[in-house]
Design an enzyme around this catalytic site. Sequence first.
Site, PDB file in Angstrom:
ATOM      1  N   PHE A  19     -25.971  -3.992  34.610  1.00  0.00           N
ATOM      2  CA  PHE A  19     -26.087  -5.568  34.901  1.00  0.00           C
ATOM      3  C   PHE A  19     -26.716  -5.692  36.086  1.00  0.00           C
ATOM      4  CE2 PHE A  19     -23.080  -8.969  36.649  1.00  0.00           C
ATOM      5  CZ  PHE A  19     -23.868  -9.775  36.326  1.00  0.00           C
ATOM      6  N   ALA A  42     -28.306   6.954  33.309  1.00  0.00           N
ATOM      7  CA  ALA A  42     -27.926   7.705  32.245  1.00  0.00           C
ATOM      8  C   ALA A  42     -27.625   7.269  30.745  1.00  0.00           C
ATOM      9  CB  ALA A  42     -26.518   8.365  32.672  1.00  0.00           C
ATOM     10  N   GLU A  88     -19.343   3.762  37.051  1.00  0.00           N
ATOM     11  CA  GLU A  88     -18.531   3.467  35.941  1.00  0.00           C
ATOM     12  C   GLU A  88     -17.931   1.886  36.570  1.00  0.00           C
ATOM     13  OE1 GLU A  88     -17.866   4.053  33.004  1.00  0.00           O
ATOM     14  OE2 GLU A  88     -19.225   5.699  32.773  1.00  0.00           O
ATOM     15  N   ASP A 129     -15.951  -5.622  46.575  1.00  0.00           N
ATOM     16  CA  ASP A 129     -14.654  -6.104  47.537  1.00  0.00           C
ATOM     17  C   ASP A 129     -13.351  -5.711  47.091  1.00  0.00           C
ATOM     18  OD1 ASP A 129     -14.508  -7.452  45.183  1.00  0.00           O
ATOM     19  OD2 ASP A 129     -14.442  -9.506  45.839  1.00  0.00           O
ATOM     20  N   GLU A 130     -13.353  -4.863  45.813  1.00  0.00           N
ATOM     21  CA  GLU A 130     -12.194  -4.403  45.398  1.00  0.00           C
ATOM     22  C   GLU A 130     -11.737  -3.174  46.294  1.00  0.00           C
ATOM     23  OE1 GLU A 130     -11.497  -3.915  41.510  1.00  0.00           O
ATOM     24  OE2 GLU A 130     -12.922  -5.302  40.732  1.00  0.00           O
ATOM     25  N   THR A 158     -11.863   4.986  43.187  1.00  0.00           N
ATOM     26  CA  THR A 158     -12.907   5.833  43.211  1.00  0.00           C
ATOM     27  C   THR A 158     -14.345   5.081  43.929  1.00  0.00           C
ATOM     28  OG1 THR A 158     -13.908   5.025  41.260  1.00  0.00           O
ATOM     29  CG2 THR A 158     -12.564   6.892  41.190  1.00  0.00           C
ATOM     30  N   ASN A 184     -17.162 -10.887  42.853  1.00  0.00           N
ATOM     31  CA  ASN A 184     -17.522 -10.827  41.380  1.00  0.00           C
ATOM     32  C   ASN A 184     -18.926 -11.533  40.819  1.00  0.00           C
ATOM     33  OD1 ASN A 184     -14.525 -10.266  41.396  1.00  0.00           O
ATOM     34  ND2 ASN A 184     -14.816 -10.350  39.078  1.00  0.00           N
ATOM     35  N   ILE A 196     -16.551 -13.149  31.962  1.00  0.00           N
ATOM     36  CA  ILE A 196     -17.508 -14.322  31.584  1.00  0.00           C
ATOM     37  C   ILE A 196     -18.330 -13.842  30.497  1.00  0.00           C
ATOM     38  CG2 ILE A 196     -19.556 -15.736  32.366  1.00  0.00           C
ATOM     39  CD1 ILE A 196     -18.107 -16.126  35.113  1.00  0.00           C
ATOM     40  N   GLN A 199     -15.988 -14.107  27.116  1.00  0.00           N
ATOM     41  CA  GLN A 199     -15.634 -15.255  26.557  1.00  0.00           C
ATOM     42  C   GLN A 199     -16.901 -16.128  26.181  1.00  0.00           C
ATOM     43  OE1 GLN A 199     -12.725 -14.882  26.514  1.00  0.00           O
ATOM     44  NE2 GLN A 199     -12.575 -13.403  28.480  1.00  0.00           N
ATOM     45  N   TYR A 212      -5.985 -13.090  30.431  1.00  0.00           N
ATOM     46  CA  TYR A 212      -4.968 -12.062  30.721  1.00  0.00           C
ATOM     47  C   TYR A 212      -3.823 -12.769  31.395  1.00  0.00           C
ATOM     48  CZ  TYR A 212      -8.326  -8.161  30.081  1.00  0.00           C
ATOM     49  OH  TYR A 212      -9.322  -7.372  29.464  1.00  0.00           O
TER      50      TYR A 212
HETATM   51  P1  NAD Z   1     -22.625  -1.706  34.799  1.00  0.00           P
HETATM   52  O1  NAD Z   1     -21.662  -0.817  34.292  1.00  0.00           O
HETATM   53  O2  NAD Z   1     -23.238  -2.888  34.269  1.00  0.00           O
HETATM   54  O3  NAD Z   1     -24.031  -0.741  35.045  1.00  0.00           O
HETATM   55  C1  NAD Z   1     -23.933   0.510  35.466  1.00  0.00           C
HETATM   56  C2  NAD Z   1     -25.139   1.349  35.182  1.00  0.00           C
HETATM   57  O4  NAD Z   1     -24.959   2.671  35.680  1.00  0.00           O
HETATM   58  C3  NAD Z   1     -25.358   1.520  33.722  1.00  0.00           C
HETATM   59  O5  NAD Z   1     -26.800   1.312  33.506  1.00  0.00           O
HETATM   60  C4  NAD Z   1     -25.136   2.789  33.466  1.00  0.00           C
HETATM   61  O6  NAD Z   1     -25.832   3.462  32.433  1.00  0.00           O
HETATM   62  C5  NAD Z   1     -25.150   3.596  34.712  1.00  0.00           C
HETATM   63  N1  NAD Z   1     -24.716   4.715  35.099  1.00  0.00           N
HETATM   64  C6  NAD Z   1     -23.171   4.918  34.879  1.00  0.00           C
HETATM   65  N2  NAD Z   1     -22.983   6.408  35.030  1.00  0.00           N
HETATM   66  C7  NAD Z   1     -24.146   6.913  35.349  1.00  0.00           C
HETATM   67  C8  NAD Z   1     -24.317   8.131  35.880  1.00  0.00           C
HETATM   68  N3  NAD Z   1     -23.320   9.041  35.860  1.00  0.00           N
HETATM   69  N4  NAD Z   1     -25.658   8.446  36.152  1.00  0.00           N
HETATM   70  C9  NAD Z   1     -26.684   7.575  36.031  1.00  0.00           C
HETATM   71  N5  NAD Z   1     -26.457   6.351  35.527  1.00  0.00           N
HETATM   72  C10 NAD Z   1     -25.157   5.913  35.333  1.00  0.00           C
HETATM   73  O7  NAD Z   1     -22.459  -2.261  36.288  1.00  0.00           O
HETATM   74  P2  NAD Z   1     -22.614  -3.414  37.251  1.00  0.00           P
HETATM   75  O8  NAD Z   1     -21.762  -4.454  36.998  1.00  0.00           O
HETATM   76  O9  NAD Z   1     -24.458  -3.480  37.025  1.00  0.00           O
HETATM   77  O10 NAD Z   1     -22.508  -2.796  38.700  1.00  0.00           O
HETATM   78  C11 NAD Z   1     -23.275  -2.049  39.723  1.00  0.00           C
HETATM   79  C12 NAD Z   1     -22.658  -1.813  40.986  1.00  0.00           C
HETATM   80  O11 NAD Z   1     -22.332  -2.784  41.461  1.00  0.00           O
HETATM   81  C13 NAD Z   1     -21.694  -0.641  40.827  1.00  0.00           C
HETATM   82  O12 NAD Z   1     -21.634   0.009  41.731  1.00  0.00           O
HETATM   83  C14 NAD Z   1     -20.411  -1.664  41.078  1.00  0.00           C
HETATM   84  O13 NAD Z   1     -19.186  -0.873  41.705  1.00  0.00           O
HETATM   85  C15 NAD Z   1     -21.036  -2.760  41.955  1.00  0.00           C
HETATM   86  N6  NAD Z   1     -20.523  -3.989  42.096  1.00  0.00           N
HETATM   87  C16 NAD Z   1     -20.304  -4.791  40.739  1.00  0.00           C
HETATM   88  C17 NAD Z   1     -19.812  -6.131  40.889  1.00  0.00           C
HETATM   89  C18 NAD Z   1     -19.815  -6.865  39.541  1.00  0.00           C
HETATM   90  O14 NAD Z   1     -19.184  -8.012  39.790  1.00  0.00           O
HETATM   91  N7  NAD Z   1     -20.054  -6.467  38.215  1.00  0.00           N
HETATM   92  C19 NAD Z   1     -19.696  -6.496  41.834  1.00  0.00           C
HETATM   93  C20 NAD Z   1     -19.518  -6.000  42.999  1.00  0.00           C
HETATM   94  C21 NAD Z   1     -19.897  -4.584  42.983  1.00  0.00           C
HETATM   95  O1  TDX Z   2     -11.089 -10.931  28.992  1.00  0.00           O
HETATM   96  C1  TDX Z   2     -10.575 -11.003  29.961  1.00  0.00           C
HETATM   97  N1  TDX Z   2      -9.697 -11.933  30.392  1.00  0.00           N
HETATM   98  C2  TDX Z   2      -9.388 -12.171  31.669  1.00  0.00           C
HETATM   99  O2  TDX Z   2      -8.448 -12.955  31.893  1.00  0.00           O
HETATM  100  C3  TDX Z   2     -11.131 -10.250  30.814  1.00  0.00           C
HETATM  101  C4  TDX Z   2     -12.236  -8.910  30.601  1.00  0.00           C
HETATM  102  C5  TDX Z   2     -10.848 -10.342  31.937  1.00  0.00           C
HETATM  103  N2  TDX Z   2      -9.973 -11.243  32.481  1.00  0.00           N
HETATM  104  C6  TDX Z   2      -9.613 -11.484  33.895  1.00  0.00           C
HETATM  105  C7  TDX Z   2      -9.437 -10.251  34.772  1.00  0.00           C
HETATM  106  C8  TDX Z   2      -9.980 -10.487  36.024  1.00  0.00           C
HETATM  107  O3  TDX Z   2      -8.826 -11.362  36.846  1.00  0.00           O
HETATM  108  O4  TDX Z   2     -10.937 -12.212  34.665  1.00  0.00           O
HETATM  109  C9  TDX Z   2     -10.919 -11.385  35.891  1.00  0.00           C
HETATM  110  C10 TDX Z   2     -12.343 -10.884  35.849  1.00  0.00           C
HETATM  111  O5  TDX Z   2     -12.306  -9.415  35.149  1.00  0.00           O
HETATM  112  P1  TDX Z   2     -13.580  -8.710  35.085  1.00  0.00           P
HETATM  113  O6  TDX Z   2     -14.876  -9.422  34.707  1.00  0.00           O
HETATM  114  O7  TDX Z   2     -12.911  -7.362  34.270  1.00  0.00           O
HETATM  115  O8  TDX Z   2     -13.821  -8.268  36.660  1.00  0.00           O
HETATM  116  P2  TDX Z   2     -12.955  -7.647  37.725  1.00  0.00           P
HETATM  117  O9  TDX Z   2     -11.855  -6.784  37.335  1.00  0.00           O
HETATM  118  O10 TDX Z   2     -12.354  -8.754  38.758  1.00  0.00           O
HETATM  119  O11 TDX Z   2     -14.006  -6.577  38.386  1.00  0.00           O
HETATM  120  C11 TDX Z   2     -15.247  -7.146  38.630  1.00  0.00           C
HETATM  121  O12 TDX Z   2     -15.555  -7.538  40.003  1.00  0.00           O
HETATM  122  C12 TDX Z   2     -15.737  -6.453  40.960  1.00  0.00           C
HETATM  123  C13 TDX Z   2     -16.395  -6.112  38.229  1.00  0.00           C
HETATM  124  O13 TDX Z   2     -16.009  -5.552  37.114  1.00  0.00           O
HETATM  125  C14 TDX Z   2     -16.395  -4.723  39.179  1.00  0.00           C
HETATM  126  O14 TDX Z   2     -17.333  -3.846  38.660  1.00  0.00           O
HETATM  127  C15 TDX Z   2     -16.692  -5.472  40.509  1.00  0.00           C
HETATM  128  O15 TDX Z   2     -16.400  -4.260  41.651  1.00  0.00           O
END
Ligand code: NAD
Ligand code: TDX
Length: 342
Positions: A19, A42, A88, A129-130, A158, A184, A196, A199, A212
């Site tokens: 993403f 990967a 992950e 931030d988690e 992790t 987020n 998001i 839903q 949840y």
């Molecule tokens: P995502 O799960 O959408 O994407 C992760 C990507 O990493 C995927 O393309 C997957 O194929 C790749 N990947 C996983 N394991 C791998 C491995 N062993 N080797 C090579 N590639 C691998 O994650 P995201 O939501 O895009 O998050 C990206 C980064 O940002 C993460 O480090 C996450 O902790 C951080 N982050 C995410 C959020 C959020 O709201 N999504 C917020 C803050 C920080």
């Molecule tokens: O179906 C759902 N219903 C619901 O109420 C899902 C999937 C989640 N939730 C709640 C759980 C959380 O309070 O919504 C909130 C957001 O959930 P997620 O999208 O799973 O995010 P969160 O657990 O907050 O973590 C996200 O933000 C920090 C990212 O997935 C992480 O990668 C990032 O580090």
Amino acid sequence: MSTEATTPTRVLVTGGAGFIGANFVHHIVNRYPNVDVVVLDALTYAGNRESLATVRSRIEFVVGDIGDAGLVDDLVRRVDAVVHFAAESHNDNSLADPRPFIDTNIVGTFTLLQAVRAHGVRYHHVSTDEVYGDLPLADPLRFTESTPYNPSGPYSATKAAGDMLVRAWTRSFGVRATISNCSNNYGPYQHVEKFIPRQITNLIDGIRPRLYGAGTNVRDWIHVEDHNRAVWRVLCAGSVGRTYLIGANGELDNRTVIAALLEEFGRAPDEFDQVTDRPGHDVRYAVDSSALRRELGWTPQYLDFRDGLRSTIRWYRDNEQWWRPDKVATEAAYRRNGETRL
Ligand code: NAD
Ligand code: TDX
């Protein structure tokens, strides 16, 4: 700590088919066409080649694991910066099976650190931030760079471990690293397992959104493009050894987000289901990004969550072929892991 105002010319982006990584690659290719981009991904269930389809001819794309030390070393020696997004990333998956989180978020980060150490390459580590745990509701307190680490679940533990490795490699081995911890994200190309997009795609399919528990948990929402502009700014102008918090003052509880989505889809405010709560569910995240704003001049451009949400809904409506293949398997996994209506 030293400040480097340098623009890299050749960047290795790990997790570039995920993403945030894919949005980052789009941003760099479109805004900085002189920067060469190499993606290492990967292609786990969360990675999607299609997320890079429109920039594919302008990047080098390598399918491989960040834990593969030989491959990582070969790629790192050819670049002048690494931006590490691969992870992950889903809390619910980490509760069902923590093992891949250990391998990728800890051992994978270690593997990258050894390579940047060996080749003297600048490294930016994307984190969350988690790692700081959670905050009480209705409290003026927000996370800052000096908040002690206190992760709650396997995913955040992790990620915290990965951050600690970066700090240790910086101090002990002189690795030129920065870390950013963001709140987020929402926007295009987010996997349908996340709150998001889950839903939005439910509503497109005529399925009721899933909340949840009571839905009082607060998340601090930021548009993915604002996050990525901050990451690039830290990479180019941040102080080595520093941690920067990224956030856009976007605190909302989950119930409010569901209400906004229902309204956007023209549905009644009560047309959602409350389902099993997440074990250990973090209560509230809130980020104080004033240091980043003050020191590096970054400000978010998406100031209205409703506008950002509308453009995100539009993107999922227009790109059904991108998310449709993952939807059935994602919902089956939620059912398998015991999600039931309350
Ligand atoms: P995502 O799960 O959408 O994407 C992760 C990507 O990493 C995927 O393309 C997957 O194929 C790749 N990947 C996983 N394991 C791998 C491995 N062993 N080797 C090579 N590639 C691998 O994650 P995201 O939501 O895009 O998050 C990206 C980064 O940002 C993460 O480090 C996450 O902790 C951080 N982050 C995410 C959020 C959020 O709201 N999504 C917020 C803050 C920080
Ligand atoms: O179906 C759902 N219903 C619901 O109420 C899902 C999937 C989640 N939730 C709640 C759980 C959380 O309070 O919504 C909130 C957001 O959930 P997620 O999208 O799973 O995010 P969160 O657990 O907050 O973590 C996200 O933000 C920090 C990212 O997935 C992480 O990668 C990032 O580090």
